[in-house]
Design an enzyme around this catalytic site. Structure first.
Site, short mmCIF file in Angstrom:
data_model
loop_
_atom_site.label_atom_id
_atom_site.label_comp_id
_atom_site.label_asym_id
_atom_site.label_seq_id
_atom_site.Cartn_x
_atom_site.Cartn_y
_atom_site.Cartn_z
N GLY A 278 -14.17 5.53 5.33
CA GLY A 278 -13.23 6.86 5.18
C GLY A 278 -13.59 7.63 6.61
N ASP A 279 -12.36 8.32 6.89
CA ASP A 279 -12.34 9.11 8.26
C ASP A 279 -13.39 10.35 8.27
OD1 ASP A 279 -10.52 7.31 9.47
OD2 ASP A 279 -8.69 8.16 8.61
N HIS B 174 -12.38 -1.28 15.46
CA HIS B 174 -12.36 -0.12 15.02
C HIS B 174 -12.76 0.88 16.19
CE1 HIS B 174 -13.51 3.51 12.83
NE2 HIS B 174 -13.43 2.87 11.79
N THR C 296 -3.98 5.09 -1.39
CA THR C 296 -4.96 5.52 -0.64
C THR C 296 -5.65 6.49 -1.15
OG1 THR C 296 -3.53 6.86 0.61
CG2 THR C 296 -3.57 4.60 1.28
N TYR C 297 -6.79 6.94 -0.71
CA TYR C 297 -7.78 8.06 -1.16
C TYR C 297 -7.69 8.90 0.18
CZ TYR C 297 -12.39 9.54 -3.07
OH TYR C 297 -13.65 9.84 -3.78
N GLU D 48 0.75 -1.25 0.06
CA GLU D 48 0.01 -0.05 -0.28
C GLU D 48 0.98 1.41 0.02
OE1 GLU D 48 -3.63 -0.19 2.38
OE2 GLU D 48 -2.77 1.78 3.29
N LYS E 29 -20.40 -6.09 5.41
CA LYS E 29 -19.62 -5.70 4.24
C LYS E 29 -19.29 -6.77 3.38
CE LYS E 29 -16.35 -3.22 6.78
NZ LYS E 29 -15.06 -2.60 7.30
#
Length: 291
Positions: A108-109, A152, A48-49, A17, A168
């Protein structure tokens, strides 16, 4: 190759990654890194995004370059952040048009300044909704999702977190890639709980080699990841010596990865932080050599 096609033949697959650099010098360093790492024939390189979708176009561009110039399969990270359903579908179409066949689907954060995740008007709130959207519009896509061996940070408990992961997978994910961890017991327990919950897709451990103690402390605290006491003591003793930190971290990662391989994991996903030396040393030590 699509994620859906990996891990089926019994072969062990590496993946790496990276993240979009902020400037041209970062781009040059990244591609030097990639040119070195792809010699070890990773199954894919994921990109990553950025926070708030800030690098969404760059993610596609980098993935396209990885595939067309470096001839290595790319996987694009993709989040729900700050996008309507139509905008999400448009981005997916752009990725598909660029020849990208794999997506790492993440909620996403929360954007900077927000303590909790708030979906855009007409957008999505959960990663399972994003997986379902991809399956609806681009059923051919390979889809990876995130798993959390140590739960999480926003989840109230392990049971709730596991139920979210099951949603998911049931929505169409092909494989689970875990958050970084430094205690393999957490991964073993997580994998057992996944099996008991009926999650049958491959579960790939995510490993971040330690190259700088202060940086990894910051990252692991954000992830609520346990840092072994013995390892902490070794690194604290050499806080002013980056070379010694690198050696301690790489040695630890080699032993951690070997234990995981001996335990039968189908692959390992390496968080490379756009640098190659640690991963190269680990790959070589594990018996993966340059092609």
């Amino acid at each position: 190759m699509r994620i859906s096609e990996l891990y089926r033949s019994g072969t062990f697959d590496l993946s790496v990654e990276i993240f979009p650099p902020k400037n041209e010098s970062g781009d040059a360093e990244l591609f030097r890194t990639l040119e070195e790492l792809i010699r070890y024939q990773p199954a894919f390189v994921s990109c990553t995004y950025g926070a708030g979708g800030s690098t969404s176009k760059r993610t596609i561009e980098l993935c396209e370059t990885i595939q067309n110039q470096l001839h290595t399969t790319a996987t694009a990270h993709f989040t729900c952040v700050a996008s309507t359903r139509d905008q999400l579908v448009d981005w997916l179409q752009s990725a598909s048009d660029a020849g990208i066949n794999n997506i790492m689907a993440l909620r996403g954060d929360p954007p900077k300044g927000q303590e909790t995740f708030v979906p855009a008007d007409g957008g999505l709130k959960y990663a399972n909704e994003l997986v379902a959207l991809i399956r609806e519009h681009f059923p051919q896509m390979g889809i990876g999702v995130a798993g959390y061996p140590e739960v999480h940070p926003e989840s109230p408990d392990a049971e709730t977190d596991l139920a979210n992961l099951k949603r998911k997978v049931d929505a169409g994910a092909n494989a689970v890639y875990t958050q970084l961890f430094f205690n393999n017991t957490h991964f073993h327990n997580f994998r057992e709980r996944c099996v008991q919950a009926g999650i049958t897709c491959p579960i790939i451990p995510g490993i971040m080699p330690i190259t700088e103690f202060r940086r990894i402390q910051r990252i692991s605290s954000m992830c609520n990841s346990e840092f072994p006491v013995e390892l902490t003591e070794k690194l604290e003793a050499v806080q002013e010596d980056l070379e010694a930190q690198f050696e301690i971290g790489v040695d630890f990662a080699i032993r951690q990865c070997q234990e995981l391989i001996d335990d039968g994991v189908p692959g390992i996903h390496f968080y490379a932080l756009n640098r190659s030396p640690a991963c190269k040393r680990i790959f070589e030590a594990l018996g993966f050599h340059e092609a």
